[in-house]
Design an enzyme around this catalytic site. Structure first.
Site, mmCIF file in Angstrom:
data_model
loop_
_atom_site.group_PDB
_atom_site.id
_atom_site.type_symbol
_atom_site.label_atom_id
_atom_site.label_comp_id
_atom_site.label_asym_id
_atom_site.label_seq_id
_atom_site.Cartn_x
_atom_site.Cartn_y
_atom_site.Cartn_z
ATOM 1 N N LYS A 1 0.774 -0.744 0.046
ATOM 2 C CA LYS A 1 0.668 0.254 0.088
ATOM 3 C C LYS A 1 1.003 1.186 0.152
ATOM 4 C CE LYS A 1 -4.304 0.647 -0.069
ATOM 5 N NZ LYS A 1 -5.575 0.220 -0.162
ATOM 6 N N ASP B 1 -6.986 3.989 -4.546
ATOM 7 C CA ASP B 1 -7.482 4.194 -3.172
ATOM 8 C C ASP B 1 -8.478 5.628 -2.787
ATOM 9 O OD1 ASP B 1 -8.062 2.469 -1.207
ATOM 10 O OD2 ASP B 1 -7.656 3.900 -0.046
HETATM 11 P P1 NDP Z 1 -12.258 7.646 -2.781
HETATM 12 O O1 NDP Z 1 -11.505 8.278 -2.048
HETATM 13 O O2 NDP Z 1 -13.275 7.556 -4.274
HETATM 14 O O3 NDP Z 1 -13.838 8.177 -1.872
HETATM 15 C C1 NDP Z 1 -13.954 8.210 -0.645
HETATM 16 C C2 NDP Z 1 -15.159 8.613 -0.036
HETATM 17 O O4 NDP Z 1 -14.870 8.916 1.322
HETATM 18 C C3 NDP Z 1 -15.139 9.858 -0.620
HETATM 19 O O5 NDP Z 1 -16.907 10.581 -0.600
HETATM 20 C C4 NDP Z 1 -14.895 10.643 0.399
HETATM 21 O O6 NDP Z 1 -15.365 12.611 0.921
HETATM 22 C C5 NDP Z 1 -15.200 10.154 2.594
HETATM 23 N N1 NDP Z 1 -13.951 10.184 3.045
HETATM 24 C C6 NDP Z 1 -12.718 9.962 2.846
HETATM 25 N N2 NDP Z 1 -11.929 10.210 4.096
HETATM 26 C C7 NDP Z 1 -13.436 10.419 4.602
HETATM 27 C C8 NDP Z 1 -13.060 10.983 6.558
HETATM 28 N N3 NDP Z 1 -11.695 11.070 6.703
HETATM 29 N N4 NDP Z 1 -14.689 10.850 6.684
HETATM 30 C C9 NDP Z 1 -15.603 10.758 6.040
HETATM 31 N N5 NDP Z 1 -15.661 10.788 4.607
HETATM 32 C C10 NDP Z 1 -14.536 10.639 4.421
HETATM 33 O O7 NDP Z 1 -12.340 6.157 -2.323
HETATM 34 P P2 NDP Z 1 -12.993 4.702 -2.261
HETATM 35 O O8 NDP Z 1 -14.315 4.888 -2.687
HETATM 36 O O9 NDP Z 1 -11.646 4.469 -3.264
HETATM 37 O O10 NDP Z 1 -12.354 4.111 -0.807
HETATM 38 C C11 NDP Z 1 -13.660 4.487 -0.359
HETATM 39 C C12 NDP Z 1 -12.562 2.825 0.428
HETATM 40 O O11 NDP Z 1 -12.537 1.581 0.124
HETATM 41 C C13 NDP Z 1 -11.441 3.163 1.331
HETATM 42 O O12 NDP Z 1 -11.715 2.380 2.950
HETATM 43 C C14 NDP Z 1 -10.102 2.592 0.713
HETATM 44 O O13 NDP Z 1 -8.979 2.202 0.782
HETATM 45 C C15 NDP Z 1 -11.796 1.317 0.442
HETATM 46 N N6 NDP Z 1 -11.516 0.339 -1.084
HETATM 47 C C16 NDP Z 1 -10.924 1.081 -2.463
HETATM 48 C C17 NDP Z 1 -11.119 -0.133 -3.013
HETATM 49 C C18 NDP Z 1 -11.277 0.774 -4.356
HETATM 50 O O14 NDP Z 1 -11.307 -0.037 -5.542
HETATM 51 N N7 NDP Z 1 -11.629 2.031 -4.783
HETATM 52 C C19 NDP Z 1 -10.669 -1.253 -3.044
HETATM 53 C C20 NDP Z 1 -10.936 -1.847 -2.375
HETATM 54 C C21 NDP Z 1 -11.474 -0.497 -0.284
HETATM 55 P P3 NDP Z 1 -14.257 12.838 0.177
HETATM 56 O O15 NDP Z 1 -14.998 13.547 -0.809
HETATM 57 O O16 NDP Z 1 -14.795 14.564 1.022
HETATM 58 O O17 NDP Z 1 -13.295 13.288 1.056
#
Ligand code: NDP
Length: 445
Positions: A118, A158
């Site tokens: 990571k 991510d």
């Molecule tokens: P994105 O950046 O596309 O979206 C993240 C979302 O979560 C946004 O809506 C963001 O809001 C919100 N967010 C991020 N940090 C915080 C926080 N501290 N408090 C509240 N809301 C928060 O990321 P992903 O959708 O790719 O990832 C989401 C989760 O899924 C993570 O935990 C990631 O590790 C996990 N994941 C992702 C994978 C992938 O293929 N993308 C694979 C496996 C797991 P804002 O827009 O305001 O930042």
């Protein structure tokens, strides 16, 4: 755990991830004294390599900024390091070590040959122009390129790293190395990407929930679902829920959440995708656009998140770590939530997980439930190596089968180790055994 804390001070998320796994593994170590003797647990929690580097870049106004970049190469026993890059101001060594540690077990569960890693940076893409994001990505890759490669380490996206960032990162890698290889996944479809990769994590989390429900002879159709986040994972979770006839009623971002009693339909989801992927706006705009939806700003001083306090049967946490605490878990159980499929990594605290397990609900931990993303990255790597592209139907069918297999393996392993229905033990033990056996075969390295 005392040793883990002493050797890795100020890394609470890493401690939490290790604690959760270590609890399950006590069941394995009892049956496998050879693993204890080979100090497998001690070795598996120590990254094979950690790279930390300076990323200096210039904003549009000419001002210089310095961020910190990381790549944690955690374990390569079963394949090249594989895992995403996160760009978020909360990124630090401990957060990335927790993510890399989880990734090792998750990748082992996918049935594909991928080790765990990571990386990322404490860079905040929010409010930055495309040109600034490009310069940052290029500066980041100017160091990272030395440490990765299609047979060494293959990063993906991510939080904060989506299609745009992957493009800029890949472009710089190609320029520096003068070669076109599958060094990253999540690439664009015209330059080596796989269909279904953007959808894979969300779709996979929903497939996993459907498999869990089958064990109780139920289906997602007609179920009310709470979804957090509004990024990649959340969007495609809602997409698949709509296809399967479920009703998603919430979405969030780091500023607040919306509750839409009528349910998020295709038109509303299209609005969210444009808002988040193109206009890069805030989720509050959803409630301005669609009457009947209510927006609630996040209160950082509150001891619970009201998003998790609505009547529903299913929950898909898809934002970030520790977004469901003990109090949230209590609220969810009171509201009759009985399926939790973790799209995000470690979204539930240890206290929250204990409540879900004690209540005997269907709780799918992230390692298993969100493995569809990295599994499809593995399929992208396979297509790159063979220089072919599979169709949408082919990739979706493979993704579905992988999620079904992961579910089966977790279920069978939990049962074999005397804790039927406990997917946490099932995922931790099955993932560990695959890596542990490979490490035993490869000697002390
Ligand atoms: P994105 O950046 O596309 O979206 C993240 C979302 O979560 C946004 O809506 C963001 O809001 C919100 N967010 C991020 N940090 C915080 C926080 N501290 N408090 C509240 N809301 C928060 O990321 P992903 O959708 O790719 O990832 C989401 C989760 O899924 C993570 O935990 C990631 O590790 C996990 N994941 C992702 C994978 C992938 O293929 N993308 C694979 C496996 C797991 P804002 O827009 O305001 O930042």
């Amino acid at each position: 755990m005392a040793e883990v804390k002493a050797r890795n001070p100020v890394e609470p998320e890493f401690h939490q991830a290790v604690f959760e796994v270590a609890e399950s593994l006590s069941l394995v170590l009892e049956r496998h004294p050879e693993f204890r003797k080979a100090k497998l647990l001690e070795r598996i929690i120590e990254p094979e390599r950690v790279v930390m580097f300076r990323v200096a870049w210039q904003d549009d106004g000419g001002e210089l900024h310095v961020n910190r970049g990381f790549r944690i190469q955690m374990n390569s026993a079963i394949g090249p390091y594989k895992g995403g890059l996160r760009f978020h101001p909360t990124v630090n060594l401990g957060v990335l070590k927790f993510l890399a540690f989880e990734q090792v077990f998750k990748n082992a569960l996918t049935t594909l040959p991928m080790g765990g890693g990571k990386g990322g940076a404490d860079f905040d893409p929010k409010g930055k122009s495309d040109a600034e994001v490009m310069r940052f990505c290029q500066a980041f890759m100017c160091e990272l390129f030395r440490h990765i490669g299609p047979d060494t380490d293959v990063p993906a996206g991510d939080i904060g790293v989506g299609a745009r960032e992957i493009g800029y990162l890949f472009g710089m890698y190609k320029r520096l190395r003068n070669e076109f290889t599958g060094v990253m996944t999540g690439k664009g479809l015209t330059w080596g990407g796989s269909v279904i990769r953007p959808e894979a994590t969300g779709y996979g989390a929903v497939y996993f929930a459907a498999e869990m429900l089958k064990t109780r002879k139920q289906e997602l159709k007609g179920k009310t679902c709470l979804v957090s986040g509004s990024g990649n994972v959340a969007q495609y979770t809602v997409d698949k829920l709509i296809s399967l006839g479920a009703r998603a009623v919430t979405l969030s971002d780091s500023s607040g959440y919306i509750y839409d009693e009528a349910g998020i339909d295709r038109e509303k989801l299209g609005f969210v995708m444009d808002l988040k992927n193109n206009r890069r706006g805030r989720i509050s705009e959803y409630a301005e656009k669609f009457s009947g939806a209510v927006y609630t700003p996040l209160d950082p001083t509150a001891d619970h998140n009201p998003l998790w306090n609505h009547p529903a049967e299913c929950a898909f946490p898809s934002a970030t770590q520790n977004e469901i605490n003990e109090r949230d878990a209590t609220n969810m159980l009171r509201n009759k939530v009985f399926v939790v499929s973790e799209g995000a990594n470690m979204p539930t605290t240890i206290g929250g997980i204990e409540q879900f397990l004690d209540a005997g609900i269907l709780f799918g931990p992230g390692k298993a439930a969100n493995a569809g993303g990295v599994a499809t990255s593995g399929l992208e790597m396979a297509q790159n190596s063979m220089r072919i592209s599979w169709t949408r139907e082919e990739v979706d069918a493979r993704l579905f089968n992988i999620m079904k297999t992961i579910h089966e393996v977790c279920q069978n392993t939990a049962e074999k180790y005397g804790t039927p229905g406990n997917y946490v033990n099932g995922a931790n033990i099955a993932g560990f055994l695959k890596v542990a056996n490979a490490m035993m075969d490869q000697g002390v390295v």
